[in-house]
Enzyme design. Structure first.
Site, mmCIF file in Angstrom:
data_model
loop_
_atom_site.group_PDB
_atom_site.id
_atom_site.type_symbol
_atom_site.label_atom_id
_atom_site.label_comp_id
_atom_site.label_asym_id
_atom_site.label_seq_id
_atom_site.Cartn_x
_atom_site.Cartn_y
_atom_site.Cartn_z
ATOM 1 N N LYS A 22 2.500 12.299 -13.454
ATOM 2 C CA LYS A 22 1.253 11.526 -13.350
ATOM 3 C C LYS A 22 0.719 11.554 -11.920
ATOM 4 C CE LYS A 22 1.392 6.907 -12.712
ATOM 5 N NZ LYS A 22 0.577 6.508 -11.555
ATOM 6 N N ASN A 23 1.589 11.306 -10.952
ATOM 7 C CA ASN A 23 1.111 11.185 -9.572
ATOM 8 C C ASN A 23 0.726 12.523 -8.950
ATOM 9 O OD1 ASN A 23 1.389 8.470 -9.705
ATOM 10 N ND2 ASN A 23 3.140 8.308 -8.313
ATOM 11 N N CYS A 116 -3.384 -6.047 -6.094
ATOM 12 C CA CYS A 116 -2.455 -5.222 -6.868
ATOM 13 C C CYS A 116 -1.140 -5.983 -6.972
ATOM 14 C CB CYS A 116 -2.271 -3.904 -6.139
ATOM 15 S SG CYS A 116 -0.869 -2.951 -6.677
ATOM 16 N N ARG A 121 -1.701 -3.173 -0.547
ATOM 17 C CA ARG A 121 -2.112 -1.773 -0.679
ATOM 18 C C ARG A 121 -3.496 -1.489 -0.089
ATOM 19 N NH1 ARG A 121 0.057 0.523 -6.347
ATOM 20 N NH2 ARG A 121 0.148 2.458 -5.191
ATOM 21 N N ASP A 307 9.333 4.101 -6.269
ATOM 22 C CA ASP A 307 9.040 4.107 -7.709
ATOM 23 C C ASP A 307 10.305 4.138 -8.576
ATOM 24 O OD1 ASP A 307 6.379 3.968 -7.164
ATOM 25 O OD2 ASP A 307 5.895 6.026 -7.701
ATOM 26 N N ARG A 399 0.454 3.308 -18.829
ATOM 27 C CA ARG A 399 -0.275 3.940 -17.724
ATOM 28 C C ARG A 399 0.461 5.182 -17.215
ATOM 29 N NH1 ARG A 399 -1.121 0.421 -12.883
ATOM 30 N NH2 ARG A 399 -1.668 2.515 -12.216
HETATM 31 C C1 UD1 Z 1 1.569 6.417 -4.108
HETATM 32 C C2 UD1 Z 1 1.999 6.499 -5.552
HETATM 33 C C3 UD1 Z 1 2.876 5.311 -5.913
HETATM 34 C C4 UD1 Z 1 4.044 5.198 -4.936
HETATM 35 C C5 UD1 Z 1 3.553 5.206 -3.505
HETATM 36 C C6 UD1 Z 1 4.677 5.272 -2.480
HETATM 37 C C7 UD1 Z 1 0.166 7.668 -6.606
HETATM 38 C C8 UD1 Z 1 -0.998 7.606 -7.517
HETATM 39 N N1 UD1 Z 1 0.811 6.518 -6.378
HETATM 40 O O1 UD1 Z 1 0.785 5.238 -3.968
HETATM 41 O O2 UD1 Z 1 3.365 5.490 -7.239
HETATM 42 O O3 UD1 Z 1 4.726 3.985 -5.167
HETATM 43 O O4 UD1 Z 1 2.707 6.358 -3.261
HETATM 44 O O5 UD1 Z 1 5.473 6.375 -2.705
HETATM 45 O O6 UD1 Z 1 0.552 8.727 -6.156
HETATM 46 N N2 UD1 Z 1 -0.898 1.913 3.435
HETATM 47 C C9 UD1 Z 1 -1.675 1.315 4.395
HETATM 48 N N3 UD1 Z 1 -2.972 1.763 4.549
HETATM 49 C C10 UD1 Z 1 -3.501 2.764 3.787
HETATM 50 C C11 UD1 Z 1 -2.689 3.371 2.819
HETATM 51 C C12 UD1 Z 1 -1.382 2.923 2.663
HETATM 52 O O7 UD1 Z 1 -1.246 0.405 5.100
HETATM 53 O O8 UD1 Z 1 -4.671 3.126 3.995
HETATM 54 C C13 UD1 Z 1 0.512 1.451 3.241
HETATM 55 C C14 UD1 Z 1 0.739 0.818 1.870
HETATM 56 O O9 UD1 Z 1 0.400 -0.541 1.842
HETATM 57 C C15 UD1 Z 1 2.233 1.050 1.675
HETATM 58 C C16 UD1 Z 1 2.452 2.401 2.363
HETATM 59 O O10 UD1 Z 1 1.355 2.585 3.250
HETATM 60 O O11 UD1 Z 1 2.968 0.080 2.342
HETATM 61 C C17 UD1 Z 1 2.545 3.569 1.415
HETATM 62 O O12 UD1 Z 1 1.426 3.548 0.548
HETATM 63 P P1 UD1 Z 1 0.818 4.873 -0.094
HETATM 64 O O13 UD1 Z 1 1.727 6.020 0.146
HETATM 65 O O14 UD1 Z 1 -0.597 5.010 0.347
HETATM 66 O O15 UD1 Z 1 0.832 4.516 -1.634
HETATM 67 P P2 UD1 Z 1 -0.155 5.069 -2.704
HETATM 68 O O16 UD1 Z 1 -0.636 6.402 -2.267
HETATM 69 O O17 UD1 Z 1 -1.152 4.031 -3.058
#
Ligand code: UD1
Length: 420
Positions: A22-23, A116, A121, A307, A399
């Site tokens: 999915k991801n 969320c 996030r 995850d 999902r």
């Molecule tokens: C993706 C995955 C999710 C997984 C996560 C971490 C998808 C669709 N989802 O989520 O299943 O749990 O990676 O492996 O691929 N952060 C910030 N600012 C930002 C972006 C992120 O502070 O602009 C922080 C987040 O709050 C979190 C960390 O960075 O603490 C990692 O988040 P991120 O890797 O961005 O998660 P997702 O991409 O949303």
């Protein structure tokens, strides 16, 4: 609303075919916005998140022909650049359209995703990087309004934190930008690697694929010709079924897997006493007679994935001794703990760390799924609980898990989907 009824299912056996990730699929679908041609994506998982993103693309004017495990996306007909709240609120990963739409059309509006269950996030890193590339960004009435008066221009981006969708978004924006974009502290997750691989096969020069420093040579708005490809296997789905083998002490074989993506997960399962037979694309788990306790800290790939935290927490309730599980990525990702406690688990939460005292007898009851992976932890617990477990709000499971109950049924689990 549907719910799952699970009866104690202590001896599973057989083979489970793992679906596409999915991801990985989500950024790859968003990537079709960069294409001049119709793109066929194969080995797509049949899950709600994928349908949500295809619905979003269709609303923007794209033509998406979805069949069971593949889709053909034609984005040449896109005539709208606003991703509205009604879709974005149901799936945060909708933010993945921001980079590619902006790169192709020069403007884009995406609803802010909002709260969320697993934590705040934020998307500040996505926005900051796009601004560095020349985008003008305003947040207005719950929407991100982005435009590129002078086009996107490559630059040096250093991410403060490793962000998976942030890296994907900027890689896609950089693919059509003018000049070279360097991303330092880029995510190295296999899902990001596949996105880079497909872009590279489509003519975008990308150096450092799979490392923390990516160098993307933009095409200066020239659209890409993207050939058909298969999505990589879902490492989190695979990890979940390996945990099912471990918790029920059953020998299970997974096919269509990529063992290389499961290094940290397999290593922790080995520490717990399980053994494995691993071939190029299959894994058989031989379960531990007595499950040993574990110490886990979630981190970015290639370390242990957040995850898989919930599933290992469920497994730790059946280990003989004290397990310590530390969640480093998301501040609120322990919602499954209170549900597992209701089933009899002995878990103490202290900030980001859960201490699990095993082994406890779990007893089935009514429990509520709170997020995608938390839901699968409850399924695992239900497989070894006495009496029946009813898991409500399983739209979270739908999902991200393709055909979960039929895959479990095929290996002998007593699991049924019923209506409330
Ligand atoms: C993706 C995955 C999710 C997984 C996560 C971490 C998808 C669709 N989802 O989520 O299943 O749990 O990676 O492996 O691929 N952060 C910030 N600012 C930002 C972006 C992120 O502070 O602009 C922080 C987040 O709050 C979190 C960390 O960075 O603490 C990692 O988040 P991120 O890797 O961005 O998660 P997702 O991409 O949303």
């Amino acid at each position: 609303m549907d719910y799952l009824k699970i009866h104690s299912s202590k001896s599973l056996s057989g083979t489970i075919a793992i679906s596409g990730a999915k991801n990985a699929s989500l950024p790859l679908i968003a990537m079709t916005i960069l294409a001049e041609n119709s793109v066929k994506i194969k080995n797509l998982p049949n899950v709600v998140d994928i349908k949500t993103l295809l619905k979003l693309l269709s609303k923007l004017g794209a033509n998406c022909q979805f069949s069971t495990n593949s889709v053909v996306v034609d984005t040449s007909t896109i005539n709208e650049t606003k991703a509205t709240y009604d879709i974005v609120k149901t799936m945060r990963a909708s933010i993945l359209v921001l980079g590619p739409i902006l790169a192709r059309f020069g403007h884009c509006e995406v609803s802010l995703p909002g709260g969320c269950a697993i934590g705040q996030r934020p998307i500040d890193l996505h926005l900051k990087a796009l601004e560095q590339m020349g985008a003008k960004i305003n947040i207005k009435a719950g929407y991100i309004e982005a435009s590129t008066p002078n086009g996107l221009v490559g630059c040096d981006i250093i991410f403060d934190k490793v962000t998976v969708t942030g890296t994907a978004n900027i890689v896609m924006a950089a693919a059509l930008a003018k000049g070279i974009t360097t991303i330092t502290n880029a995510a190295r997750e296999p899902e990001v690697v596949q996105l880079c691989d497909v872009l590279a096969q489509s003519g975008v020069v990308i150096n450092g694929i799979g490392t923390a420093i990516l160098e993307i040579h933009g095409t200066n708005t020239k659209l890409l010709n993207i050939k058909e490809f298969d999505v990589i296997p879902d490492r989190i789905e695979a990890g979940t079924y390996l945990c099912a083998g471990a918790i029920t002490k059953s020998e299970l074989t997974l096919t269509n897997v990529e063992p290389k993506h499961l290094g940290a997960v397999i290593s922790k399962l080995e520490e717990m006493g399980n053994t494995f037979k691993i071939t190029k694309d299959a894994i058989t788990i031989y379960p531990a007679k007595k499950i040993k306790p574990i110490k886990i800290t979630t981190q970015e790939y290639p370390a242990f994935p957040t995850d898989m935290q919930a599933q290992f927490l469920a497994l730790a309730t059946q280990a003989d001794g004290v397990s310590i599980i530390e969640e480093k990525l998301f501040e609120n990702r322990f919602m499954h703990v209170s549900e597992l406690q209701r089933m009899g688990a002995d878990i103490t939460l202290n900030g980001h760390t859960a201490t699990v005292n095993g082994k406890t007898k779990l007893s089935g009851t009514d429990v509520m799924a709170t997020d995608l992976r938390a839901s699968s932890a409850l399924v695992l617990a239900g497989l070894v609980a006495t009496k029946e477990t009813n898991i409500h709000r399983i739209y979270h499971l739908d999902r991200g898990y393709d055909s979960l109950e039929s895959k479990f049924k095929n290996v002998g689990a007593k699991i049924q989907r019923l209506k409330e």
